[in-house]
Design a protein around this motif. Sequence first.
Motif, PDB file in Angstrom:
ATOM      1  N   PHE A  63       1.412  -8.896  -0.375  1.00  0.00           N
ATOM      2  CA  PHE A  63       2.731  -8.464   0.090  1.00  0.00           C
ATOM      3  C   PHE A  63       2.724  -8.240   1.595  1.00  0.00           C
ATOM      4  O   PHE A  63       3.623  -8.716   2.313  1.00  0.00           O
ATOM      5  CB  PHE A  63       3.154  -7.189  -0.628  1.00  0.00           C
ATOM      6  N   MET A  64       1.733  -7.505   2.089  1.00  0.00           N
ATOM      7  CA  MET A  64       1.682  -7.198   3.514  1.00  0.00           C
ATOM      8  C   MET A  64       1.501  -8.459   4.352  1.00  0.00           C
ATOM      9  O   MET A  64       2.097  -8.601   5.427  1.00  0.00           O
ATOM     10  CB  MET A  64       0.580  -6.185   3.803  1.00  0.00           C
ATOM     11  N   GLU A  65       0.706  -9.385   3.864  1.00  0.00           N
ATOM     12  CA  GLU A  65       0.514 -10.633   4.596  1.00  0.00           C
ATOM     13  C   GLU A  65       1.810 -11.429   4.681  1.00  0.00           C
ATOM     14  O   GLU A  65       2.144 -11.970   5.741  1.00  0.00           O
ATOM     15  CB  GLU A  65      -0.582 -11.468   3.926  1.00  0.00           C
ATOM     16  N   LEU A  66       2.541 -11.488   3.578  1.00  0.00           N
ATOM     17  CA  LEU A  66       3.810 -12.221   3.580  1.00  0.00           C
ATOM     18  C   LEU A  66       4.853 -11.499   4.414  1.00  0.00           C
ATOM     19  O   LEU A  66       5.613 -12.139   5.162  1.00  0.00           O
ATOM     20  CB  LEU A  66       4.311 -12.413   2.153  1.00  0.00           C
ATOM     21  N   PHE A  67       4.899 -10.175   4.310  1.00  0.00           N
ATOM     22  CA  PHE A  67       5.862  -9.410   5.099  1.00  0.00           C
ATOM     23  C   PHE A  67       5.577  -9.591   6.588  1.00  0.00           C
ATOM     24  O   PHE A  67       6.504  -9.792   7.387  1.00  0.00           O
ATOM     25  CB  PHE A  67       5.807  -7.939   4.712  1.00  0.00           C
ATOM     26  N   LYS A  68       4.310  -9.542   6.963  1.00  0.00           N
ATOM     27  CA  LYS A  68       3.938  -9.731   8.364  1.00  0.00           C
ATOM     28  C   LYS A  68       4.310 -11.127   8.843  1.00  0.00           C
ATOM     29  O   LYS A  68       4.893 -11.285   9.933  1.00  0.00           O
ATOM     30  CB  LYS A  68       2.438  -9.487   8.548  1.00  0.00           C
ATOM     31  N   ASP A  98       0.937  -4.422  12.268  1.00  0.00           N
ATOM     32  CA  ASP A  98      -0.236  -3.829  11.609  1.00  0.00           C
ATOM     33  C   ASP A  98      -0.201  -2.311  11.694  1.00  0.00           C
ATOM     34  O   ASP A  98      -0.521  -1.613  10.715  1.00  0.00           O
ATOM     35  CB  ASP A  98      -1.517  -4.356  12.263  1.00  0.00           C
ATOM     36  N   ASP A  99       0.189  -1.779  12.850  1.00  0.00           N
ATOM     37  CA  ASP A  99       0.272  -0.327  12.994  1.00  0.00           C
ATOM     38  C   ASP A  99       1.420   0.240  12.169  1.00  0.00           C
ATOM     39  O   ASP A  99       1.291   1.320  11.563  1.00  0.00           O
ATOM     40  CB  ASP A  99       0.456   0.043  14.470  1.00  0.00           C
ATOM     41  N   TRP A 100       2.543  -0.465  12.141  1.00  0.00           N
ATOM     42  CA  TRP A 100       3.690   0.020  11.365  1.00  0.00           C
ATOM     43  C   TRP A 100       3.362   0.169   9.882  1.00  0.00           C
ATOM     44  O   TRP A 100       3.815   1.128   9.241  1.00  0.00           O
ATOM     45  CB  TRP A 100       4.873  -0.929  11.544  1.00  0.00           C
ATOM     46  N   PHE A 101       2.547  -0.724   9.343  1.00  0.00           N
ATOM     47  CA  PHE A 101       2.155  -0.608   7.936  1.00  0.00           C
ATOM     48  C   PHE A 101       1.534   0.758   7.642  1.00  0.00           C
ATOM     49  O   PHE A 101       1.649   1.275   6.527  1.00  0.00           O
ATOM     50  CB  PHE A 101       1.157  -1.703   7.554  1.00  0.00           C
ATOM     51  N   GLN A 102       0.877   1.339   8.648  1.00  0.00           N
ATOM     52  CA  GLN A 102       0.228   2.635   8.461  1.00  0.00           C
ATOM     53  C   GLN A 102       1.214   3.797   8.469  1.00  0.00           C
ATOM     54  O   GLN A 102       0.847   4.931   8.157  1.00  0.00           O
ATOM     55  CB  GLN A 102      -0.822   2.855   9.553  1.00  0.00           C
ATOM     56  N   THR A 103       2.467   3.536   8.824  1.00  0.00           N
ATOM     57  CA  THR A 103       3.462   4.610   8.929  1.00  0.00           C
ATOM     58  C   THR A 103       4.485   4.586   7.796  1.00  0.00           C
ATOM     59  O   THR A 103       5.348   5.470   7.735  1.00  0.00           O
ATOM     60  CB  THR A 103       4.233   4.508  10.259  1.00  0.00           C
TER      61      THR A 103
END
Length: 211
Positions: A119-124, A187-192
């Motif tokens: 999911f994160m890879e596709l969202f990015k 990448d940083d936003w995913f952490q928030t």
Amino acid sequence: MNNCYPFVNTPLPYGYAALEPYIDEKTMKLHHDRHLQTYIDNLNTLMEENPVLKQYTLEELLMNWCRMPQRIGIPVRNNAGGVYNHRFFFEGMGIRRKDFCDYEIIREIEKKFFSMQAFMELFKKTALGVFGSGYAWLVWEQKGLRIMTTANQNTPNLAVQCPLLNLDVWEHAYYLKHYNVRAAYIDDWFQTIDWRRVEIRYQSIRTAGEM
């Protein structure tokens, strides 16, 4: 949340520095207090000049702008979208919780996209594909979860799509810290991401019978 005229800029649900080191305090202050405030001021002025608009909520403005005369409809879309998109973005972030894996929305994401990593890879990839300014979104629609983008301050079609999460990829959202490196910002936003907030949004859709 103030959702009708006159619109006001409500405080962030966390401190300006709460998302450090991922999103810097100065960016949060400028983004919320200056950029969002400008859209709020413009929208209020537009509604003062066109009193018939005062009967609409923020969401109703966004679902009806295309039925308005172009001289009004386009500014409504741009400024109401700027208010809606920014509020949604800020409210979707927070201090990360360790128990987010237990949320039902996480299981839905893993079922749709096979894993959170996928999911994160596709969202990015989707967010990186926004040409110029705009947003990447996770929405719920008739066929289930979908990752999509909108340009500028456009929004998803709120009549048929229920937003769950969005990422602002205008350069003002990240340029002070990440310069022009959008990938590092993502990448940083995913952490928030406040997955508790995303879960609340998801459950509200279920409760409303929109799934």
